[in-house]
Design a protein around this motif. Sequence first.
Motif, PDB file in Angstrom:
ATOM      1  N   GLN A   1      45.137  20.536 120.244  1.00 42.05           N
ATOM      2  CA  GLN A   1      45.370  21.196 118.953  1.00 42.05           C
ATOM      3  C   GLN A   1      44.369  22.327 118.724  1.00 42.05           C
ATOM      4  OE1 GLN A   1      47.908  20.769 116.850  1.00 42.05           O
ATOM      5  NE2 GLN A   1      47.123  22.296 115.419  1.00 42.05           N
TER       6      GLN A   1
ATOM      7  N   CYS B   1      45.293  25.221 120.963  1.00 38.89           N
ATOM      8  CA  CYS B   1      46.469  25.945 120.464  1.00 38.89           C
ATOM      9  C   CYS B   1      46.155  26.767 119.219  1.00 38.89           C
ATOM     10  CB  CYS B   1      47.601  24.956 120.188  1.00 38.89           C
ATOM     11  SG  CYS B   1      48.337  24.268 121.695  1.00 38.89           S
ATOM     12  N   GLU B   2      45.347  26.219 118.330  1.00 37.61           N
ATOM     13  CA  GLU B   2      44.961  26.967 117.130  1.00 37.61           C
ATOM     14  C   GLU B   2      44.096  28.164 117.493  1.00 37.61           C
ATOM     15  OE1 GLU B   2      43.112  23.998 114.692  1.00 37.61           O
ATOM     16  OE2 GLU B   2      45.028  23.287 113.911  1.00 37.61           O
TER      17      GLU B   2
ATOM     18  N   VAL C   1      50.344  27.737 118.531  1.00 44.26           N
ATOM     19  CA  VAL C   1      51.113  26.898 117.619  1.00 44.26           C
ATOM     20  C   VAL C   1      51.648  27.723 116.477  1.00 44.26           C
ATOM     21  CG1 VAL C   1      50.051  24.680 118.100  1.00 44.26           C
ATOM     22  CG2 VAL C   1      48.991  26.179 116.425  1.00 44.26           C
TER      23      VAL C   1
END
Length: 140
Positions: A131, A134-135, A140
């Motif tokens: 996460q 991806c951020e 995302v």
Amino acid sequence: LWRVAGSPDMEGEIWGYPFADVDATAYYGTAVYWARMNGIAGGYGDGTFGPDDPISREQFAAMLYRFAQVQGYDVTASADLSGYADADKVSAYALAAIQWANAEGIINGTSDTTLTPQGQATRAQAAAMLQRFCERYGAV
């Protein structure tokens, strides 16, 4: 990572030698061979991939680092790991990856003074690292 890359079509690609323990028709088969073809995951030196093996924190960081390189992301950030008592436990192949991932806030210590590079990444740790990646890179 294969999905983050848009699930590239592998039809017509020469996948190279098979991993002894990866069925190319398995739900993860295409992703494994894509990762190998792109230098993201090479498996073990004995011709196996270990699809059911737990993944270590440094293995996960190495795959994220290699994926970032393949995607052309800047991977020049490098943290000083000397504050971690177990920094010397990072494998040579994963050192630049761990330094980058730590500098970018993708992988943190398991405590203020331990990194646990060869420890098994829990599902929660892996999800958090993915996460954050991806951020950080707009995936995302």
